[in-house]
Design an enzyme around this catalytic site. Structure first.
Site, PDB file in Angstrom:
ATOM      1  N   TRP A 217      93.319  56.773  21.846  1.00  0.00           N
ATOM      2  CA  TRP A 217      94.665  56.927  22.400  1.00  0.00           C
ATOM      3  C   TRP A 217      94.671  56.273  23.767  1.00  0.00           C
ATOM      4  O   TRP A 217      93.867  56.573  24.630  1.00  0.00           O
ATOM      5  CB  TRP A 217      95.146  58.366  22.426  1.00  0.00           C
ATOM      6  CG  TRP A 217      94.246  59.417  22.976  1.00  0.00           C
ATOM      7  CD1 TRP A 217      93.613  59.412  24.186  1.00  0.00           C
ATOM      8  CD2 TRP A 217      93.907  60.660  22.342  1.00  0.00           C
ATOM      9  NE1 TRP A 217      92.909  60.571  24.346  1.00  0.00           N
ATOM     10  CE2 TRP A 217      93.072  61.354  23.226  1.00  0.00           C
ATOM     11  CE3 TRP A 217      94.251  61.255  21.117  1.00  0.00           C
ATOM     12  CZ2 TRP A 217      92.555  62.607  22.937  1.00  0.00           C
ATOM     13  CZ3 TRP A 217      93.728  62.493  20.835  1.00  0.00           C
ATOM     14  CH2 TRP A 217      92.890  63.149  21.734  1.00  0.00           C
ATOM     15  N   ASP A 312      92.220  43.020  17.048  1.00  0.00           N
ATOM     16  CA  ASP A 312      93.411  43.827  17.294  1.00  0.00           C
ATOM     17  C   ASP A 312      94.704  43.135  16.892  1.00  0.00           C
ATOM     18  O   ASP A 312      94.704  41.964  16.517  1.00  0.00           O
ATOM     19  CB  ASP A 312      93.451  44.217  18.783  1.00  0.00           C
ATOM     20  CG  ASP A 312      93.772  45.681  18.959  1.00  0.00           C
ATOM     21  OD1 ASP A 312      94.731  46.154  18.324  1.00  0.00           O
ATOM     22  OD2 ASP A 312      93.072  46.351  19.737  1.00  0.00           O
TER      23      ASP A 312
HETATM   24  C1  LIG Z   1      98.522  50.028  12.709  1.00  0.00           C
HETATM   25  C2  LIG Z   1      98.744  50.593  14.079  1.00  0.00           C
HETATM   26  C3  LIG Z   1      97.651  50.921  14.869  1.00  0.00           C
HETATM   27  C4  LIG Z   1      97.814  51.461  16.145  1.00  0.00           C
HETATM   28  N1  LIG Z   1      96.708  51.767  16.881  1.00  0.00           N
HETATM   29  C5  LIG Z   1      96.862  52.328  18.106  1.00  0.00           C
HETATM   30  C6  LIG Z   1      95.721  52.692  18.867  1.00  0.00           C
HETATM   31  O1  LIG Z   1      94.578  52.503  18.456  1.00  0.00           O
HETATM   32  N2  LIG Z   1      95.929  53.264  20.089  1.00  0.00           N
HETATM   33  C7  LIG Z   1      97.191  53.503  20.591  1.00  0.00           C
HETATM   34  O2  LIG Z   1      97.296  54.053  21.685  1.00  0.00           O
HETATM   35  N3  LIG Z   1      98.289  53.135  19.889  1.00  0.00           N
HETATM   36  C8  LIG Z   1      98.149  52.565  18.660  1.00  0.00           C
HETATM   37  N4  LIG Z   1      99.258  52.212  17.933  1.00  0.00           N
HETATM   38  C9  LIG Z   1     100.601  52.412  18.507  1.00  0.00           C
HETATM   39  C10 LIG Z   1     101.009  53.870  18.519  1.00  0.00           C
HETATM   40  O3  LIG Z   1     100.858  54.438  17.254  1.00  0.00           O
HETATM   41  C11 LIG Z   1     102.473  54.000  18.978  1.00  0.00           C
HETATM   42  O4  LIG Z   1     102.555  53.561  20.302  1.00  0.00           O
HETATM   43  C12 LIG Z   1     103.024  55.414  18.845  1.00  0.00           C
HETATM   44  O5  LIG Z   1     104.394  55.401  19.147  1.00  0.00           O
HETATM   45  C13 LIG Z   1     102.327  56.375  19.781  1.00  0.00           C
HETATM   46  O6  LIG Z   1     102.872  57.671  19.624  1.00  0.00           O
HETATM   47  P1  LIG Z   1     103.000  58.667  20.842  1.00  0.00           P
HETATM   48  O7  LIG Z   1     104.124  58.172  21.715  1.00  0.00           O
HETATM   49  O8  LIG Z   1     103.328  59.985  20.209  1.00  0.00           O
HETATM   50  O9  LIG Z   1     101.706  58.682  21.569  1.00  0.00           O
HETATM   51  C14 LIG Z   1      99.106  51.675  16.651  1.00  0.00           C
HETATM   52  C15 LIG Z   1     100.209  51.345  15.861  1.00  0.00           C
HETATM   53  C16 LIG Z   1     100.048  50.815  14.583  1.00  0.00           C
HETATM   54  C17 LIG Z   1     101.242  50.484  13.760  1.00  0.00           C
END
Ligand SMILES: Cc1cc2nc3c(=O)[nH]c(=O)nc-3n(C[C@H](O)[C@H](O)[C@H](O)COP(=O)(O)O)c2cc1C
Ligand SMILES: [Mn+2]
Length: 520
Positions: A217, A312
């Site tokens: 995260w 990534d």
């Molecule tokens: C395939 C995929 C992988 C992702 N991997 C990550 C990750 O490893 N770390 C991260 O912080 N966000 C990642 N994201 C983006 C978060 O899921 C996105 O910002 C989400 O809205 C975060 O939710 P939150 O606001 O509840 O923290 C990814 C998104 C996708 C579609």
């Protein structure tokens, strides 16, 4: 329409001709990436792939692997039980129209109330399919910071079949220089220790061994904020990770909802059916009962470990960086579990369609705050945060700048590196048309602005990670009140009558008419 399992979604894809089964063994090490990358880059996003015999180190896994299930506009809509994503955007709009909001916060509050009204509240159930096979790890509670992570024997189970560790799941090694295997579609459930508010976010997980993973995260995300509070209280943080189930969960985990808006509620609203939540076995959290896999565990305050490299969604390898560590205390799963995943890399990839759906669904909320906004697009080349096209109905001087600053202040839109504002008659989904306006309508010095803002943690271009400059480009036609005193020239357009007549003539040729540029 809600899917009661991920398999039900796959069946719907198959029926619609959107799924290709691959019956021979294919390696989770790189080979599945190569298959999926070709599929994702074929016109319109190709088809979903179901690998019936994915192999892990040469051995066929007990679980099939599905990839590219949301990798087209059609499949993304199907994942949410819709004919098109616009249907969901229209519902958002209806909720907001019922009582026009006066501010962004108000808009979200109304949306929340609307979701409540639509019976999106979760239900609590005693058990569910995700508990068909249960494996607890005995040493889960003893494993503390940085301890050796030997795999322990299981203590109990409800099934005669082999009980898995993470090493039995068909988790991919995505790209040649990745630091290991990564779970690419994990839905990470956490709770705010102060308020008890739930969050669901997608944060990738690098597998370190049978019972330990990274927890990626990023600093701006809600999981990280929850984690920080546990660290400050010096309490172990319970974390549940779900994989599969109704694809609405996977989408909700990625959707950029404002902090505090419950993704489970949002998922219930999308699928028009309450999410059924079931208690975890070893931690005090609840998860949707219909998912394919549940990884229960915890993050220990202060424990960090190098994570990466990872190929990534920027198209580059993200280098090693310290991230929290997730310790597994139990795995539960469906007996017939399927492992859904994706790959990210040089665009376009599957995640483009997920991001595009988010923009469409939340456009009504943007418009509520900025009624001049007509449309918005995040082209694939910009991998979400690097490039935003927005069209506006311009009324007054420097309105384009107001929109840029407004967007830079809204949640994850803060990351937008370049924002290009065009007039309402420009189709923002046509990158070629936007570039034409950008090139033709701007005086580079006059029509640009630079600001400082947080940047996406994955962006490698900044000198210092997570902060940098952002550029706004005003590609709208300029007004006399903006100091442009010459007459703004008129865009070429064909007469509508001529267009119609030539369409007719083409029909006589019984040849398909090339699409007219007129009147777009
Ligand atoms: C395939 C995929 C992988 C992702 N991997 C990550 C990750 O490893 N770390 C991260 O912080 N966000 C990642 N994201 C983006 C978060 O899921 C996105 O910002 C989400 O809205 C975060 O939710 P939150 O606001 O509840 O923290 C990814 C998104 C996708 C579609
Ligand atoms: Mn959230």
């Amino acid at each position: 329409m809600a899917y009661d399992s991920f398999s039900a979604f796959l069946a719907a894809l198959e029926k619609a001709g959107e799924l290709r089964r691959i019956g021979f063994p294919v390696a989770t090490e790189l080979e599945i990436t190569e298959f999926a990358d070709r599929e994702m880059k074929s016109p319109g996003g190709g088809r979903a792939l179901l690998f019936e015999k994915p192999t892990v180190n040469g051995t066929v896994s007990s679980f099939p692997l599905a990839i590219n299930t949301m990798g087209s506009h059609r499949r993304m809509a199907m994942a949410l039980g819709l004919g098109s994503i616009q249907e969901l955007a229209d519902q958002m709009q209806l909720i907001l129209k019922a009582k026009p909001p006066t501010s962004l916060k108000h808009a979200w509050t109304l949306a929340m109330q609307g979701l409540d009204l639509l019976n999106a509240k979760p239900k609590h159930v005693k058990s569910g399919p995700c508990k068909e096979v249960v494996r607890r790890f005995v040493n889960g509670d003893q494993k503390m910071v940085n301890g050796p992570q030997a795999s322990a024997p299981f203590t109990d189970h409800q099934s005669p079949i082999t009980l898995p560790t993470l090493l039995d799941l068909p988790i991919q090694l995505c790209w040649p220089k990745d630091g290991g295997r990564f779970i690419t579609f994990p839905c990470v459930h956490t709770r705010d220790p102060d308020t008890g508010e739930r969050n669901l976010g997608m944060y990738r997980m690098q597998v370190y061994d049978a019972q330990t993973t990274g927890m990626h995260w990023q600093v701006h995300k809600v999981g990280a904020r929850h984690g920080k509070r546990y660290y400050e209280r010096n309490e172990r943080m319970p974390v549940a990770v779900t994989i599969g189930g109704d694809p609405a969960y996977t989408f909700a985990a990625t959707a950029p909802l404002p902090d505090g808006l419950d993704e489970i509620l949002f998922a219930g609203f999308i699928r028009k059916k309450s999410v059924e939540l079931v208690k975890c076995e070893t931690i005090d959290l609840e998860v949707p009962a219909d998912v394919d896999f549940v990884l229960e565990g915890y993050v220990q305050p202060g424990e960090m470990r190098p994570e990466g490299p990872f190929g990534d969604h920027t198209g580059f390898y993200t280098p090693l960086d310290d991230y929290p560590v997730f310790h597994l205390t139990a795995i539960t799963h469906r007996r017939d579990a399927v492992y859904p995943c994706t790959i990210v890399g040089i665009p376009p990839m599957e995640d483009f369609y997920m991001g595009d759906a988010s923009v469409r669904v939340f456009l009504p909320i943007f418009k509520m705050n900025f009624p001049e906004i007509v449309d918005m697009a995040l082209p694939a080349e910009g991998v979400f945060h690097n490039l935003v096209f927005v069209s506006i109905r311009k009324q007054y001087a420097w309105q384009a700048y107001k929109i840029m600053h407004g967007l830079w202040g809204m949640g994850q839109m803060m990351f937008s590196k370049y924002i290009v504002v065009v007039d309402d008659d420009c189709d923002v989904h046509n990158t070629s048309e936007v570039l034409f306006r950008l090139c033709a309508n701007t005086d580079p010095q006059r029509d640009t602005t630079f600001i400082k803002n947080p940047t996406d943690a994955l962006d490698h271009a900044q000198t210092i990670a997570t902060m940098g400059s952002h550029m706004g480009i005003d590609a709208t036609r300029k007004l006399p009140t903006e100091g442009y005193t010459r007459e703004w020239p008129e865009l070429l357009r064909m007469d509508a009558a001529v267009t119609a007549r030539v369409d007719d003539l083409f029909r006589k040729l019984s040849a398909p008419a090339p699409v007219s540029a007129a009147g777009s």
